[in-house]
Design an enzyme around this catalytic site. Structure first.
Site, PDB file in Angstrom:
ATOM      1  N   ARG A 147       0.832  -1.215   0.000  1.00 38.25           N
ATOM      2  CA  ARG A 147       0.000   0.000   0.000  1.00 38.25           C
ATOM      3  C   ARG A 147       0.865   1.262   0.000  1.00 38.25           C
ATOM      4  O   ARG A 147       0.547   2.240  -0.681  1.00 38.25           O
ATOM      5  CB  ARG A 147      -0.944   0.018   1.205  1.00 38.25           C
ATOM      6  CG  ARG A 147      -2.039  -1.042   1.213  1.00 38.25           C
ATOM      7  CD  ARG A 147      -2.555  -1.403  -0.149  1.00 38.25           C
ATOM      8  NE  ARG A 147      -3.679  -2.326  -0.100  1.00 38.25           N
ATOM      9  CZ  ARG A 147      -3.577  -3.657  -0.170  1.00 38.25           C
ATOM     10  NH1 ARG A 147      -2.388  -4.246  -0.293  1.00 38.25           N
ATOM     11  NH2 ARG A 147      -4.662  -4.414  -0.152  1.00 38.25           N
ATOM     12  N   ARG A 201     -10.062   1.186  -1.703  1.00 37.93           N
ATOM     13  CA  ARG A 201      -8.777   0.846  -1.063  1.00 37.93           C
ATOM     14  C   ARG A 201      -8.658   1.612   0.233  1.00 37.93           C
ATOM     15  O   ARG A 201      -9.017   2.790   0.287  1.00 37.93           O
ATOM     16  CB  ARG A 201      -7.606   1.240  -1.972  1.00 37.93           C
ATOM     17  CG  ARG A 201      -7.623   0.603  -3.327  1.00 37.93           C
ATOM     18  CD  ARG A 201      -7.242  -0.855  -3.259  1.00 37.93           C
ATOM     19  NE  ARG A 201      -7.262  -1.465  -4.586  1.00 37.93           N
ATOM     20  CZ  ARG A 201      -6.953  -2.732  -4.809  1.00 37.93           C
ATOM     21  NH1 ARG A 201      -6.599  -3.523  -3.809  1.00 37.93           N
ATOM     22  NH2 ARG A 201      -6.997  -3.220  -6.017  1.00 37.93           N
ATOM     23  N   LEU A 251      -6.491   3.529   3.034  1.00 41.13           N
ATOM     24  CA  LEU A 251      -5.266   4.336   3.025  1.00 41.13           C
ATOM     25  C   LEU A 251      -4.518   4.142   4.342  1.00 41.13           C
ATOM     26  O   LEU A 251      -5.131   4.116   5.412  1.00 41.13           O
ATOM     27  CB  LEU A 251      -5.627   5.811   2.836  1.00 41.13           C
ATOM     28  CG  LEU A 251      -6.287   6.138   1.485  1.00 41.13           C
ATOM     29  CD1 LEU A 251      -6.886   7.536   1.490  1.00 41.13           C
ATOM     30  CD2 LEU A 251      -5.295   5.981   0.331  1.00 41.13           C
ATOM     31  N   HIS A 291     -19.592   6.370   2.805  1.00 39.80           N
ATOM     32  CA  HIS A 291     -19.754   4.946   3.082  1.00 39.80           C
ATOM     33  C   HIS A 291     -21.234   4.578   3.005  1.00 39.80           C
ATOM     34  O   HIS A 291     -22.085   5.303   3.532  1.00 39.80           O
ATOM     35  CB  HIS A 291     -19.191   4.621   4.477  1.00 39.80           C
ATOM     36  CG  HIS A 291     -19.282   3.163   4.772  1.00 39.80           C
ATOM     37  ND1 HIS A 291     -18.431   2.243   4.202  1.00 39.80           N
ATOM     38  CD2 HIS A 291     -20.154   2.459   5.534  1.00 39.80           C
ATOM     39  CE1 HIS A 291     -18.761   1.033   4.608  1.00 39.80           C
ATOM     40  NE2 HIS A 291     -19.808   1.140   5.414  1.00 39.80           N
ATOM     41  N   ASP A 336      -9.546   8.330   9.087  1.00 41.27           N
ATOM     42  CA  ASP A 336      -8.481   8.213  10.091  1.00 41.27           C
ATOM     43  C   ASP A 336      -7.716   6.911   9.842  1.00 41.27           C
ATOM     44  O   ASP A 336      -7.832   6.349   8.745  1.00 41.27           O
ATOM     45  CB  ASP A 336      -9.045   8.356  11.522  1.00 41.27           C
ATOM     46  CG  ASP A 336      -9.900   7.161  11.927  1.00 41.27           C
ATOM     47  OD1 ASP A 336     -10.036   6.214  11.124  1.00 41.27           O
ATOM     48  OD2 ASP A 336     -10.415   7.179  13.065  1.00 41.27           O
ATOM     49  N   GLY A 358      -8.177   3.937  10.845  1.00 43.97           N
ATOM     50  CA  GLY A 358      -8.935   2.679  10.859  1.00 43.97           C
ATOM     51  C   GLY A 358      -9.813   2.536   9.627  1.00 43.97           C
ATOM     52  O   GLY A 358      -9.790   3.367   8.715  1.00 43.97           O
ATOM     53  N   ASP A 390     -13.160   2.910   7.973  1.00 41.19           N
ATOM     54  CA  ASP A 390     -14.451   3.614   8.070  1.00 41.19           C
ATOM     55  C   ASP A 390     -14.726   4.089   9.501  1.00 41.19           C
ATOM     56  O   ASP A 390     -15.881   4.109   9.945  1.00 41.19           O
ATOM     57  CB  ASP A 390     -15.599   2.700   7.585  1.00 41.19           C
ATOM     58  CG  ASP A 390     -15.389   2.230   6.153  1.00 41.19           C
ATOM     59  OD1 ASP A 390     -14.947   3.039   5.332  1.00 41.19           O
ATOM     60  OD2 ASP A 390     -15.656   1.055   5.855  1.00 41.19           O
TER      61      ASP A 390
HETATM   62  C1  GAR Z   1     -21.132   4.022  -3.212  1.00 43.66           C
HETATM   63  O1  GAR Z   1     -22.281   3.358  -2.733  1.00 43.66           O
HETATM   64  C2  GAR Z   1     -20.204   4.337  -2.047  1.00 43.66           C
HETATM   65  O2  GAR Z   1     -20.875   4.662  -0.862  1.00 43.66           O
HETATM   66  C3  GAR Z   1     -19.473   3.031  -1.909  1.00 43.66           C
HETATM   67  O3  GAR Z   1     -19.231   2.589  -3.203  1.00 43.66           O
HETATM   68  C4  GAR Z   1     -20.269   3.076  -4.058  1.00 43.66           C
HETATM   69  C5  GAR Z   1     -19.626   3.796  -5.202  1.00 43.66           C
HETATM   70  O4  GAR Z   1     -20.561   4.143  -6.158  1.00 43.66           O
HETATM   71  N1  GAR Z   1     -18.240   3.200  -1.181  1.00 43.66           N
HETATM   72  C6  GAR Z   1     -17.726   2.267  -0.402  1.00 43.66           C
HETATM   73  O5  GAR Z   1     -18.254   1.191  -0.221  1.00 43.66           O
HETATM   74  C7  GAR Z   1     -16.423   2.660   0.253  1.00 43.66           C
HETATM   75  N2  GAR Z   1     -16.029   1.661   1.200  1.00 43.66           N
HETATM   76  P1  GAR Z   1     -20.179   5.167  -7.309  1.00 43.66           P
HETATM   77  O6  GAR Z   1     -18.873   4.675  -7.917  1.00 43.66           O
HETATM   78  O7  GAR Z   1     -21.329   5.057  -8.275  1.00 43.66           O
HETATM   79  O8  GAR Z   1     -20.039   6.519  -6.699  1.00 43.66           O
END
Ligand code: GAR
Length: 266
Positions: A110, A136, A138, A159, A191, A193, A195
């Site tokens: 990473r 990913r 960070l 999220h 941060d 962790g 989410d």
């Molecule tokens: C969204 O639902 C976002 O909340 C989620 O991925 C999707 C992306 O959609 N993010 C995560 O799960 C981050 N851990 P998009 O590419 O159409 O914006």
């Protein structure tokens, strides 16, 4: 009216949140300009959205870097300022039960990828980095380089769940399978962790009997497209402040929580 801030965006997939952010910038709902879109995934469909709006893009191919790390970790080019042991201790993405060797490989791959990300991003001088479906995690290496002032976080994530419930890669799926009556989305600062950073804003929706995973995702995404631009605009207006609030519980224990305060508009 505030002056326009410079937003960098990282995506991994379709980029509908990116689209909502670009549209809000163009419509004047966010006092900002998207100055680049980066991705870990060469096939990310959202790159096309950026190109349609004349926004520069770049790819840091994480899968390729992780593969090279698996084959020959010592051959991976690492930045001179990366203290892998210190970063491994600082991160809280992988817990104490994860074997040290696995943790080490994770951090090395990473950090190699993140050094490339930082180098690609630097010429655009972003004020804020938004993770818009960037799949990913960070490490502290990246976070500490970007958040020059630790009291002033500058990396936001969206999220697909009401955090702290259901962190990870499938927020809506986890919410639906658990049988929740309410789903939602969360925008938070990043941060060390997964989410786990301070929450800026949340939106919720009811999950009814006739709902399927598909309808839950649709309801959630529709709210994400409203919530993310709103939170970014608060940042652009310099209205966000992370404060630590200390409480003493009835049994004498002292607990702290980090809260994002949203100041009234000037
Ligand atoms: C969204 O639902 C976002 O909340 C989620 O991925 C999707 C992306 O959609 N993010 C995560 O799960 C981050 N851990 P998009 O590419 O159409 O914006």
């Amino acid at each position: 009216m505030t002056s326009k801030i410079r937003i960098g965006a990282l995506i991994s997939g379709g980029g509908t949140n990116l689209q909502a952010i670009i549209d809000a910038c163009e419509a004047g709902g966010i006092d900002a300009r998207v100055v680049f879109v980066g991705t870990d995934n060469p096939g990310a469909k959202g790159l096309e959205r950026a190109r349609r709006h004349g926004i520069p893009t770049f790819v840091v191919d994480y899968a390729e870097i992780i593969r090279r790390c698996g084959q020959a970790p010592d051959a991976l080019p690492l930045p001179a300022d990366a203290d892998i042991a210190a970063i491994t201790t600082k991160q809280s993405l992988l817990g104490p039960t994860v074997p040290a060797e696995k943790k080490g490989r994770f951090v090395v791959s990473r950090v190699a990828a993140e050094a490339r990300l930082l180098a690609e991003m630097a010429p655009y001088r972003p004020d804020l980095l938004v993770l818009a479906g960037f799949m990913r995690n960070l490490t502290p290496y990246f976070i500490d380089h970007f958040n020059i002032d630790p009291g002033f976080p500058r990396i936001m994530n969206i999220h697909p769940a009401l955090l702290p419930a259901f962190p990870g890669v499938d927020g809506y799926g986890d919410t639906f399978r658990y049988g929740c009556k309410v789903g939602g989305c969360t925008v938070h600062f990043i941060d060390y962790g997964e989410d786990s950073g301070p929450i800026i804003g949340q939106r919720s929706f009811p999950i009814e009997e006739g709902d399927t995973l598909d309808t839950v995702k649709k309801k959630g995404l529709a709210l994400e497209w409203l919530l993310y631009p709103q939170c970014i605009q608060w940042f652009a207006e310099n209205r966000l402040q992370v404060v630590t609030i200390t409480h003493t519980l009835d049994d004498g224990r002292v607990v702290q929580r980090r809260v994002v305060k949203v100041a009234q508009p000037e």
